[in-house]
Design a protein around this motif. Structure first.
Motif, mmCIF file in Angstrom:
data_model
loop_
_atom_site.group_PDB
_atom_site.id
_atom_site.type_symbol
_atom_site.label_atom_id
_atom_site.label_comp_id
_atom_site.label_asym_id
_atom_site.label_seq_id
_atom_site.Cartn_x
_atom_site.Cartn_y
_atom_site.Cartn_z
ATOM 1 N N LEU A 381 0.829 -1.205 0.000
ATOM 2 C CA LEU A 381 0.000 0.000 0.000
ATOM 3 C C LEU A 381 0.861 1.252 0.000
ATOM 4 C CD1 LEU A 381 -2.346 -1.328 2.812
ATOM 5 C CD2 LEU A 381 -2.757 -1.418 0.333
ATOM 6 N N THR A 397 1.550 -3.374 3.912
ATOM 7 C CA THR A 397 0.968 -4.262 2.905
ATOM 8 C C THR A 397 -0.415 -4.733 3.331
ATOM 9 O OG1 THR A 397 1.830 -6.274 3.925
ATOM 10 C CG2 THR A 397 3.297 -5.145 2.394
ATOM 11 N N SER A 398 -1.143 -5.257 2.337
ATOM 12 C CA SER A 398 -2.491 -5.748 2.626
ATOM 13 C C SER A 398 -2.481 -7.240 2.950
ATOM 14 C CB SER A 398 -3.396 -5.500 1.419
ATOM 15 O OG SER A 398 -2.962 -6.314 0.350
ATOM 16 N N ARG A 431 -1.341 -4.585 7.165
ATOM 17 C CA ARG A 431 -2.572 -3.879 7.558
ATOM 18 C C ARG A 431 -3.747 -4.755 7.202
ATOM 19 N NH1 ARG A 431 -1.593 1.909 7.207
ATOM 20 N NH2 ARG A 431 -0.129 2.183 8.923
ATOM 21 N N GLU A 432 -4.448 -5.263 8.211
ATOM 22 C CA GLU A 432 -5.543 -6.183 7.865
ATOM 23 C C GLU A 432 -6.886 -5.504 7.940
ATOM 24 O OE1 GLU A 432 -4.399 -10.054 8.180
ATOM 25 O OE2 GLU A 432 -3.200 -9.784 9.976
#
Ligand code: GDP
Length: 432
Positions: A381, A397-398, A431-432
């Motif tokens: 991201l 990141t996702s 990052r969830e």
């Protein structure tokens, strides 16, 4: 970070104290691939202040070796620490070995805190008080095993431990700090002597600074450099057994003070496990790295071909380190160490602007998207360089990125920016 060293005879409870201070967090080994070693130094924290805890007693000798071992611990601690915890077993009191070490510690002119361990309950405190007689000030009765008194002790340590290590204090505008590392007989002291030559700066009258006698300032290529822990090179700890332990202790501690390491390799001998271990310690420390291939005057064509092959096979993971082929004996190419050090330090200090870094990440994602994992495609991201010295990047990141993908990012960062002479780190926050 300031360095706190722990010294004491075997069985006084040094390891228990280390564990207590760390709150058993020592099991959290830093996330550096390929690093296996016996730990001698740990990052610790108390009241929000970070410091390095060095367990100088990590090697425990047999009965005959005790005196030598404790003396070696004290010698190393005195050279390298900003403060020393001297641990005595309150049930045993001070022994003849202790008295000898106490003299060394008193002469050192560094804060020493006397710890009376195994004082499991208050009944022991009068016995601890007897240790006033050692002349090291107030004894601190503690029980490393049960925790009694340890937090008071740490509060006290924080009042004597300098905010930043004595070496780092001189950092601002001071000479850059170099550690010369390598296994025995590769030519470290020859290199140091040749470099020092006539130009050694013996006295340094910088106002308001305390010079550490184990360091030397040497002029090379028109600038002054500070070679740290040269005492570790010039004098050797006189021990048969345990010599390896004290060598790696010195290596770790020297790295703590240094900004860049010159790892000296002997070209007349195969690259060994010990060489690789020292390089691993540099990588783990995050310091800049220059490789000096010494004894070049003894190299013949046969050995040279082998050497090149060994380098390709064993040192591929540090192919980014500047390489200098030298002879400490003849002085060949010593002057080339200077540009190599400068390049490595410049890379170590490099900061990539966030905009540029994200443009590169977008380019990489377009060119080579992360593979789909269980129906999802983790995406980067946003990225930023969290710090320099060494350059450390964080990717938000996702989802979890494959290790292979992280290596791809690292490789491309090197291709684009070079980073010659410095390790770089790429971390990930999901990052969830
Ligand atoms: P240290 O243990 O790493 O400090 O190694 P020393 O500096 O004591 O060197 C070990 C031995 O290698 C000594 O006999 C040195 O004279 C020799 N030596 C060091 N550098 C060179 C070099 O460049 N060429 C040759 N021929 N011998 C060297």
């Amino acid at each position: 970070l300031p360095v706190l060293a722990i010294v004491g005879r075997p069985n006084v409870g040094k390891s228990a104290l280390v564990n207590r201070i760390l709150g058993r967090r020592e099991a959290v080994v830093e996330d550096v691939p390929g690093v296996t070693r016996d730990r001698v130094s740990y990052k610790a924290e108390w009241l929000g202040r970070r410091f390095t805890l060095v367990d100088t007693g990590g090697w425990e000798p047999d009965a005959q070796g005790i005196n030598a071992s404790v003396a070696a611990q004290a010698e190393v601690a005195v050279d390298l620490a900003d403060a020393v915890l001297f641990v005595v077993d309150v049930n045993v009191g001070a022994t003849a070995t202790d008295e000898h070490v106490v003299r060394m510690l008193r002469a050192a002119n560094k804060p020493v805190i006397l710890v009376a361990n195994k004082a499991d309950d208050a009944i022991r405190d009068p016995e601890a008080a007897v240790l006033w007689g050692l002349g090291l000030g107030e004894p601190w009765p503690v029980s490393a095993l049960h925790g009694r008194g340890v937090y008071d002790l740490l509060d006290h340590v924080m009042t004597v431990l300098p905010e930043i290590s004595a070496v780092a204090k001189e950092e601002i505008g001071g000479p850059r700090r170099v550690a010369i590392l390598g296994r025995p007989n590769v030519g470290k002291s020859s290199l140091l002597n040749k470099a020092a030559g006539e130009e050694r700066v013996v006295v340094n009258e910088l106002a308001g600074t305390t010079r550490d006698p184990v360091d030397e300032q040497i002029e090379l290529g028109g600038t002054i450099w500070r070679f740290v822990d040269t005492a570790g090179i010039r004098k050797r700890v006189h021990l048969q057994q345990g010599a390896d332990f004290y060598a790696s202790l010195r290596t770790s501690a020297a790295l703590e003070k240094a900004e860049v390491a010159i790892v000296v390799l002997d070209v007349t001998e195969p690259i060994s496990v010990q060489d690789l271990r020292i390089i691993d310690l540099v990588l783990e420390s995050g310091r800049a790295l220059v490789l000096a291939y010494n004894k070049w005057d003894l190299l013949d064509d046969d050995r040279r071909r082998y050497l090149e092959r060994e380098i390709e096979q064993d040192l591929a993971h540090v192919a980014w380190a500047p390489r200098v082929n030298i002879s400490a004996r003849t002085g060949r190419h010593l002057e080339k160490l200077v540009p190599a050090l400068n390049v490595a330090l410049e890379s170590w200090d490099t900061r990539i602007p966030t905009g540029k870094f994200n443009a590169l990440l977008a380019e990489l994602a377009a060119e080579h998207p992360h593979p789909v994992r269980s129906g999802k495609q983790p995406r980067i991201l946003f990225g930023t360089q969290a710090s320099t010295r060494p350059p450390t990047f964080v990717l938000f990141t996702s989802g979890f990125l494959d290790p292979g993908y992280r290596r791809f990012i690292t490789r491309r960062l090197r291709e684009v920016y070079g980073f010659e002479g410095t390790p770089i780190q790429v971390n990930m926050r999901v990052r969830e």
